[in-house]
Enzyme design. Structure first.
Site, PDB file in Angstrom:
ATOM      1  N   GLU A 139       0.201  -1.183   0.494  1.00 43.36           N
ATOM      2  CA  GLU A 139      -0.056  -0.391  -0.172  1.00 43.36           C
ATOM      3  C   GLU A 139       0.710   1.483   0.016  1.00 43.36           C
ATOM      4  O   GLU A 139       2.064   1.470   0.386  1.00 43.36           O
ATOM      5  CB  GLU A 139      -0.995  -0.039   1.276  1.00 43.36           C
ATOM      6  CG  GLU A 139      -1.759   0.666   1.025  1.00 43.36           C
ATOM      7  CD  GLU A 139      -2.732   1.028   2.028  1.00 43.36           C
ATOM      8  OE1 GLU A 139      -3.933   0.872   2.215  1.00 43.36           O
ATOM      9  OE2 GLU A 139      -2.426   0.936   3.237  1.00 43.36           O
ATOM     10  N   GLY A 277       1.621   0.084  11.411  1.00 46.58           N
ATOM     11  CA  GLY A 277       1.989  -1.607  12.685  1.00 46.58           C
ATOM     12  C   GLY A 277       0.843  -2.410  11.953  1.00 46.58           C
ATOM     13  O   GLY A 277       1.084  -3.396  12.274  1.00 46.58           O
ATOM     14  N   ALA A 278       0.507  -2.357  10.684  1.00 48.69           N
ATOM     15  CA  ALA A 278      -0.719  -3.353  10.826  1.00 48.69           C
ATOM     16  C   ALA A 278      -0.764  -3.343   8.768  1.00 48.69           C
ATOM     17  O   ALA A 278      -1.245  -1.966   8.397  1.00 48.69           O
ATOM     18  CB  ALA A 278      -1.619  -4.502  11.151  1.00 48.69           C
ATOM     19  N   GLU A 280      -4.092  -4.871   5.786  1.00 47.65           N
ATOM     20  CA  GLU A 280      -5.176  -5.564   5.981  1.00 47.65           C
ATOM     21  C   GLU A 280      -5.744  -6.778   4.852  1.00 47.65           C
ATOM     22  O   GLU A 280      -6.222  -7.348   4.100  1.00 47.65           O
ATOM     23  CB  GLU A 280      -6.494  -4.348   6.043  1.00 47.65           C
ATOM     24  CG  GLU A 280      -6.427  -4.065   4.764  1.00 47.65           C
ATOM     25  CD  GLU A 280      -6.064  -2.695   5.009  1.00 47.65           C
ATOM     26  OE1 GLU A 280      -6.800  -1.345   3.899  1.00 47.65           O
ATOM     27  OE2 GLU A 280      -5.154  -2.138   4.889  1.00 47.65           O
ATOM     28  N   ASN A 281      -4.126  -7.662   4.373  1.00 41.87           N
ATOM     29  CA  ASN A 281      -3.899  -8.268   3.326  1.00 41.87           C
ATOM     30  C   ASN A 281      -5.219  -9.192   3.504  1.00 41.87           C
ATOM     31  O   ASN A 281      -5.227  -9.535   4.546  1.00 41.87           O
ATOM     32  CB  ASN A 281      -2.634  -8.363   2.840  1.00 41.87           C
ATOM     33  CG  ASN A 281      -1.558  -7.885   2.714  1.00 41.87           C
ATOM     34  OD1 ASN A 281      -1.693  -6.957   2.182  1.00 41.87           O
ATOM     35  ND2 ASN A 281      -0.591  -7.749   3.695  1.00 41.87           N
ATOM     36  N   HIS A 311      -9.006  -3.844  13.816  1.00 49.31           N
ATOM     37  CA  HIS A 311      -8.454  -2.410  12.861  1.00 49.31           C
ATOM     38  C   HIS A 311      -8.329  -2.921  11.686  1.00 49.31           C
ATOM     39  O   HIS A 311      -9.583  -3.142  10.334  1.00 49.31           O
ATOM     40  CB  HIS A 311      -7.803  -2.106  13.164  1.00 49.31           C
ATOM     41  CG  HIS A 311      -7.342  -0.477  11.677  1.00 49.31           C
ATOM     42  ND1 HIS A 311      -7.426   0.851  12.646  1.00 49.31           N
ATOM     43  CD2 HIS A 311      -6.949  -0.720  10.885  1.00 49.31           C
ATOM     44  CE1 HIS A 311      -7.058   1.155  11.045  1.00 49.31           C
ATOM     45  NE2 HIS A 311      -7.008   0.410  10.461  1.00 49.31           N
ATOM     46  N   GLU A 312      -7.418  -4.289  11.160  1.00 49.69           N
ATOM     47  CA  GLU A 312      -7.301  -4.855   9.975  1.00 49.69           C
ATOM     48  C   GLU A 312      -8.897  -6.290   9.654  1.00 49.69           C
ATOM     49  O   GLU A 312      -8.727  -5.923   8.562  1.00 49.69           O
ATOM     50  CB  GLU A 312      -6.307  -5.513  10.808  1.00 49.69           C
ATOM     51  CG  GLU A 312      -5.134  -4.892  10.245  1.00 49.69           C
ATOM     52  CD  GLU A 312      -4.887  -3.811  10.101  1.00 49.69           C
ATOM     53  OE1 GLU A 312      -4.909  -3.566   8.539  1.00 49.69           O
ATOM     54  OE2 GLU A 312      -4.149  -2.488  10.097  1.00 49.69           O
ATOM     55  N   HIS A 315     -11.704  -4.132   7.975  1.00 49.44           N
ATOM     56  CA  HIS A 315     -10.988  -3.704   6.657  1.00 49.44           C
ATOM     57  C   HIS A 315     -11.405  -4.854   5.767  1.00 49.44           C
ATOM     58  O   HIS A 315     -11.053  -4.567   4.607  1.00 49.44           O
ATOM     59  CB  HIS A 315      -9.370  -3.280   6.689  1.00 49.44           C
ATOM     60  CG  HIS A 315      -9.416  -2.390   6.377  1.00 49.44           C
ATOM     61  ND1 HIS A 315      -9.524  -1.435   5.749  1.00 49.44           N
ATOM     62  CD2 HIS A 315      -7.809  -2.214   7.636  1.00 49.44           C
ATOM     63  CE1 HIS A 315      -8.676  -0.604   6.929  1.00 49.44           C
ATOM     64  NE2 HIS A 315      -8.001  -0.542   7.113  1.00 49.44           N
ATOM     65  N   GLU A 334     -10.433   3.181   6.403  1.00 42.72           N
ATOM     66  CA  GLU A 334      -9.575   3.822   7.027  1.00 42.72           C
ATOM     67  C   GLU A 334     -10.183   4.617   8.655  1.00 42.72           C
ATOM     68  O   GLU A 334     -10.133   4.129   9.554  1.00 42.72           O
ATOM     69  CB  GLU A 334      -8.156   4.307   6.890  1.00 42.72           C
ATOM     70  CG  GLU A 334      -7.090   3.881   5.759  1.00 42.72           C
ATOM     71  CD  GLU A 334      -6.331   2.061   6.268  1.00 42.72           C
ATOM     72  OE1 GLU A 334      -6.921   2.701   7.554  1.00 42.72           O
ATOM     73  OE2 GLU A 334      -5.664   2.099   5.609  1.00 42.72           O
TER      74      GLU A 334
END
Length: 863
Positions: A139, A277-278, A280-281, A311-312, A315, A334
C-alpha cells in the site's frame, strides 16, 4: 513517459478503458538464500524472477495504455502472442501497451529486486541464526515492485499465485496454498485490488487454530486460522491471546455486518522491519513484530495490539470486500476501520475502556494533524500516489473515526449498522465513492446526509467549544451557553451533538458529575436551556462522554478547579478528556508548559488508566523538549526525574504502573544520581522492590546512559552480547547513535544521508539515536546540511525512506528563529519541489513555530 508517480487523471483514464479478468503470478524466490558476491551485490540488487500473465479487456480496440512495473530488468514482454522489445516498451516503471485488442493477454517476465526498505518484497536476514524471511507490503502502490500489473484500486481482479521457494520454507499468500512438485500453488482469490495481494515466505514459526460460526439459516462457516513469527521470537509468541481476540472479532463482525467473512482462511503474520502497524491483506494480514512482546508490558500494549487486530479485521469488509475507487476516498476504509477497531474492542473483548484510549490517544493524533498547514478534509484531494502515501495520517484515520462516532450519534447505531450491511451487499467486490455510502445511510436513517457530509467530511479544521456560565446571586445557573470558534484558516462552524456535564465535590472530596444535558450546538453560541436553575458547578465539561470531535476549552472557574483538583475527578473518561484539553491548551500556547508539567507531577500519580498515564508521560516529555522556555529546561528535567523516581518508589511492586514510571524515569533521567541509579539497576547493585529489569527494560535504561556518556561502545557491545537478536541489534544501533560525540553524530548522519546500505529499521533506529534533546549543540551543524540534502534524498530514495529522513532529521531541536528562517528560505527557493516533500517540510515548520510560541508563553509565565 511519466515515471512512478501515477496521477488520478491517468488512473481514471485507464479505468475507463480497461477491465481486468485475471492475474497469474509466478515468483521464484530461491535466490533469497545463499551467499552473494559482495562486489556484485554492491553493483546490483539481489533479484528474483517474476512472471505475470495478465488477461484484460479494452473498451476501445486499437487504443494504447500501460502496465506498471518497477524492476531492475525485464527479460521478455508478450502482448497477445507478439513479442515486444523490453528496451523499447519498458522505461523502468511502466510498460507501454499499444494497439490493444478487445481481449488481451500480457505476459511479462522480469527480474524484480528484493527490498530493504519495507516496500515490495522485503528481505530480512536474522542476525541471530542467519535465517532469511520474506514478506510483501504494497500500500498504496508497491505490488508493481513484485509483479507487473495495473496498480490502482479500482481495477480489481482474481489472482492466482504460484511460488518456488528454498527447500524447507513455507509460503503463504491470500488463498490457501499447497506444495506440489516443489511449487507452492495458491487458490484463486476473489476479485481484489493489487495493493492487498500478499506473499510471505521463510522458515516462520507457524501456529494454527480454527473458527466456526453457524448462522441463523443453518449454514456453517469454517475459517482456518494461522499466526506466524520469526523462529527467534517463538518463545515470546502468545498466539493464544492473538487467536482469542481474532475469534471475538469475527463473532462481533458477523453479528453486526450480516455478511460472512468472504476470504476463506485468516492468517496473521508478525514480520520484521515493518514500516506500519499492520496491513489488511485478505487472508494474510501482516503486523509489525513488535506486537510480540519480549519483556513485560502493560495492559495498554495488549489493548493496542487487540485494537490493531480488530482494525485490520474490519478492513476485510471496509476496504477489501468494498474498496474506494481512488485514494481520495481512503477514509471509506481507514476511518471506518479505526472506528470499528474501538467499537469492537469495547463490544467484544476484555478491553472495556477502549473509548478512553480513543479519546486520549487517537484524538490527540487527529487534533495535531488538523491544525497543520497540510490539514485536509476527511475526503481528500489526492492528485497522485505521493499524495496518497502522505494521507495515511491523523485526519484519514483518527479524525475520520471521530467523525463516524459523531455520525453514529447523529443517525443512531441501528441505522448506521443497517447502512453498512446494505453497503456491503450492494457493492461486494466492487469500488465506491462517498455518495455510495451516504445514500444507504439516508435510506436507513431518514436523514439528509448532504449537509452533514459537507460540514464533517468536506471541510478541514477543528472547532473549539467553551462554556459560558452566568450565575444568580443565590449561586444557581441563570444561563449556560456553549461558544464555538473556528480557526481563521478554516472558518467552518459545524453542528455538534454534545453532552455538557456539571461537576462538583462530594462530601468525601471527589469531583463528580451531578447534572448532564445533551444539546445540538449550532453556530457561534448555543444556550443549554436544560441546565438553567442547576446549582453552581465547580467544573463544566463540554463534550462530556466524548460525543463530538472538538477542542474542549474551560471557563476560568473550571480551569481553576482543574489546577487544584484534577486528580479528584472519579470518572476516568472525564479525567482523560480534561487531560487532553489541558494538553491542547499547552500546544496552543494558552497555558505555560511548566504549568502542564506541574499538573503531571501533582496528579499523574493518581491516574488509574495505564494508557492515559503513558500518554501523560509522553506529553510531559514533549512539553519539556519543545514548549518550556529554554532557560527552564534543566530545572524542568530535574523536577520530572525527581517526580518520576518518587512515583516509581511509591508504585505497587511488580505493577504495570511501576513499570510505566520506570520507563518514564529513564526517559527523563539526566542528573548524575539518576544515571547512577539506572546503572545500578542494570548491574544489580541497586534494586527497587518488584521491578524486574528484563531485556527490553535494560535497553530502555541503556539509551539515557549512552546519551549522557556513561555507557560507551564496549558497554553497548556487552549488552548486545546478552541480546544478540534482531531486536537487540536495533536497540544497540539507536544507543550507539545517541552517544554525545561529534564523531558519532557525523558517522550516524553519513550512515543515513550519504549511504543507502541500512535497512528501513536501522535507518529509523539511527535517526532516533541521533536526535537527542540533550545534544542540541552537537547537532546544530546539521541544520544547513539537512536543507542541502533533502531534495536529493527525496529523489534518490524510496518514498518510505525519504519520509523517514525528511521528518526524522528536521532540526526541530534547533528551536530558534534562525531555524524557522532557514526553513522559510528553503521553501521559498524550492517552490517547484515535489509537493509531498514540501508538505513534510511545511508540517515540520509548523511544529517548530508552535514550539516557539509555546516557549514564549512559558517565558512570560516565568516573569
Amino acid at each position: 513517459m511519466p515515471g512512478e508517480n501515477l496521477s488520478r487523471d491517468e488512473a481514471q483514464e485507464r479505468a475507463a478503458l480497461l477491465s481486468v479478468d485475471s492475474y497469474e503470478v509466478s515468483l521464484d524466490l530461491r535466490s533469497a538464500v545463499g551467499e552473494t558476491d559482495p562486489d556484485a551485490a554492491a553493483a546490483a540488487p539481489r533479484t528474483f524472477r517474476s512472471v505475470t500473465t495478465l488477461r484484460f479487456r479494452c473498451a476501445e480496440p486499437g487504443a494504447a495504455s500501460f502496465a506498471d512495473l518497477i524492476a531492475p530488468s525485464v527479460t521478455a514482454v508478450s502482448l497477445n502472442g507478439k513479442d515486444l522489445d523490453p528496451s523499447e516498451v519498458f522505461d523502468g516503471s511502466r510498460i507501454r501497451l499499444e494497439d490493444l485488442a478487445a481481449d488481451n493477454e500480457l505476459v511479462v517476465d522480469a527480474q524484480c529486486a528484493y527490498s530493504r526498505t519495507g516496500e515490495g518484497m522485503h528481505r530480512f536476514v536474522d542476525p541471530e541464526d542467519g535465517e532469511v524471511y520474506l514478506y510483501t507490503q504494497y500500500e498504496p502502490a508497491d505490488s508493481r515492485r513484485v509483479f507487473a500489473n495495473f496498480e490502482q484500486p479500482d481495477l480489481k481482479a482474481p489472482f492466482r499465485f504460484e511460488v518456488r521457494a528454498p527447500e524447507g520454507w513455507t509460503v503463504w499468500s491470500n488463498g490457501v496454498g499447497e506444495l506440489t512438485d516443489g511449487v507452492w500453488q495458491f487458490a484463486e482469490t476473489k476479485p481484489i485490488s493489487t495493493y492487498i495481494t500478499a506473499v510471505a515466505a521463510g522458515p516462520y514459526h507457524y501456529v494454527t487454530d480454527s473458527y466456526s460460526r453457524t448462522f441463523d439459516d443453518g449454514t456453517t462457516l469454517e475459517i482456518p486460522l494461522g499466526a506466524m513469527c520469526r523462529k527467534g521470537l517463538a518463545p515470546h509468541f502468545d498466539s493464544d491471546d492473538v487467536f482469542l481476540v481474532t475469534k471475538q472479532g469475527l463473532d462481533f463482525f458477523h453479528d453486526h455486518f450480516d455478511y460472512p467473512y468472504p476470504f476463506g482462511k485468516y492468517d496473521q503474520a508478525f514480520v520484521p522491519e515493518y514500516n506500519l502497524g499492520a496491513m489488511e491483506n485478505p487472508g494474510l494480514v501482516t503486523f509489525r513484530e513488535e506486537f510480540i512482546f519480549r519483556g513485560k508490558v502493560t495492559q495498554a500494549s495488549y489493548e493496542s495490539r487487540a485494537n490493531v487486530i480488530l482494525h485490520e479485521m474490519a478492513h476485510m469488509w471496509f476496504g477489501d470486500l468494498v474498496t474506494m475507487e481512488w485514494w481520495d476516498d481512503l477514509w471509506l476504509k481507514e476511518s471506518f476501520a479505526d472506528f470499528m477497531g474501538a467499537f469492537s474492542l469495547v463490544g467484544a473483548t476484555r478491553f472495556k475502556d477502549g473509548w478512553i484510549t480513543f479519546a486520549n490517544r487517537r484524538k490527540a493524533w487527529a487534533y495535531r494533524a488538523d491544525q497543520l498547514p497540510s490539514t485536509h478534509p476527511v475526503t481528500a484531494d489526492i492528485r497522485d500516489l505521493q499524495d496518497a502515501k502522505l494521507n495515511f495520517d491523523g485526519i484519514t484515520y483518527a479524525k475520520g473515526a471521530s467523525v463516524l462516532k459523531q455520525l453514529v450519534a447523529y443517525v443512531g447505531q441501528d441505522a448506521f449498522l443497517e447502512g453498512a450491511r446494505r453497503y456491503f451487499k450492494r457493492n461486494a467486490y466492487g469500488n465506491t465513492r462517498l455518495g455510495d455510502l451516504l445514500s444507504v445511510l439516508e435510506e436507513t436513517s431518514g436523514r439528509d446526509m448532504t449537509a452533514w457530509s459537507r460540514s464533517w467530511l468536506q471541510t478541514a479544521g477543528v472547532n473549539s467549544l467553551t462554556p459560558q456560565v452566568i450565575l444568580s446571586a443565590e449561586g444557581r445557573i441563570t444561563e449556560l451557553a456553549v461558544l464555538q470558534e473556528a480557526a481563521e484558516s478554516h472558518p467552518e462552524v459545524r453542528p455538534h451533538r454534545v453532552a455538557v456535564g456539571l461537576y462538583r465535590r462530594t462530601p468525601e472530596g471527589a469531583l463528580e458529575r451531578y447534572a448532564r444535558a445533551e444539546v445540538d450546538v449550532h453556530g457561534p453560541r448555543t444556550v443549554v436551556g436544560e441546565l438553567v436553575g442547576a446549582e453552581a458547578p465547580e467544573l463544566v465539561l463540554v463534550n462530556d462522554d466524548d460525543l463530538t470531535y472538538c477542542k474542549i476549552r474551560f471557563d476560568e472557574n473550571s480551569l481553576a478547579t482543574l489546577r487544584e483538583r484534577l486528580g479528584e475527578i472519579t470518572d476516568p473518561l472525564a479525567r482523560a478528556l480534561c487531560w487532553s484539553a489541558l494538553w491542547n491548551l499547552t500546544r496552543d500556547a494558552l497555558m505555560p508548559a511548566r504549568d502542564f508539567i506541574d499538573l503531571v507531577l501533582r496528579f499523574a500519580g493518581r491516574e488509574s488508566d495505564i494508557g492515559v498515564l503513558q500518554m501523560l508521560h509522553a506529553w510531559a516529555n514533549s512539553a519539556l523538549t519543545h514548549y518550556v522556555a529554554p532557560d527552564w529546561r534543566a530545572e524542568g528535567g530535574r523536577l520530572l526525574a525527581e517526580g518520576a523516581l518518587k512515583e516509581l518508589r511509591l508504585a505497587e511492586p511488580a505493577s504495570q504502573h511501576q513499570l510505566t514510571w520506570a520507563r518514564f524515569f529513564a526517559a527523563v533521567a539526566s542528573g548524575e544520581a539518576d544515571l547512577q541509579l539506572l546503572q545500578g539497576l542494570l548491574e544489580g547493585t541497586a534494586k527497587i522492590d518488584g521491578l524486574e529489569v528484563d531485556q527490553e527494560l535494560r535497553w530502555a535504561f541503556q539509551e539515557p546512559l549512552a546519551a549522557h556518556g556513561v555507557a560507551d561502545e564496549s558497554a553497548l557491545a556487552a549488552e548486545l552480547a546478552r541480546d544478540d537478536t534482531a531486536s537487540g541489534k536495533r536497540h544497540q544501533v539507536r544507543c550507539l547513535a545517541a552517544r554525545p560525540s561529534a564523531a558519532v553524530k557525523a558517522q550516524a548522519w553519513a550512515a543515513v544521508v550519504e549511504s543507502d546500505s541500512l535497512s528501513n529499521a536501522l535507518v529509523e533506529a539511527t535517526i532516533a539515536g541521533f536526535t537527542q534533546p540533550s545534544q542540541r549543540e552537537l547537532t546544530a551543524p546539521y541544520t544547513a546540511k539537512y536543507f542541502a540534502a533533502i531534495e536529493r534524498i527525496w529523489a534518490d530514495r524510496s518514498i518510505q525512506i525519504g519520509m523517514d529522513v525528511v521528518k526524522g532529521l528536521f532540526p526541530s531541536l534547533q528551536d530558534s528563529q534562525d531555524t524557522l528562517d532557514a526553513t522559510d528560505t528553503w521553501l521559498t527557493a524550492h517552490e517547484n519541489a515535489a509537493p509531498a516533500l514540501r508538505r513534510l517540510v511545511l508540517e515540520a515548520r509548523d511544529d517548530l513555530a508552535r514550539a516557539l510560541r509555546g516557549q514564549a508563553c512559558d517565558g512570560v509565565a516565568a516573569g
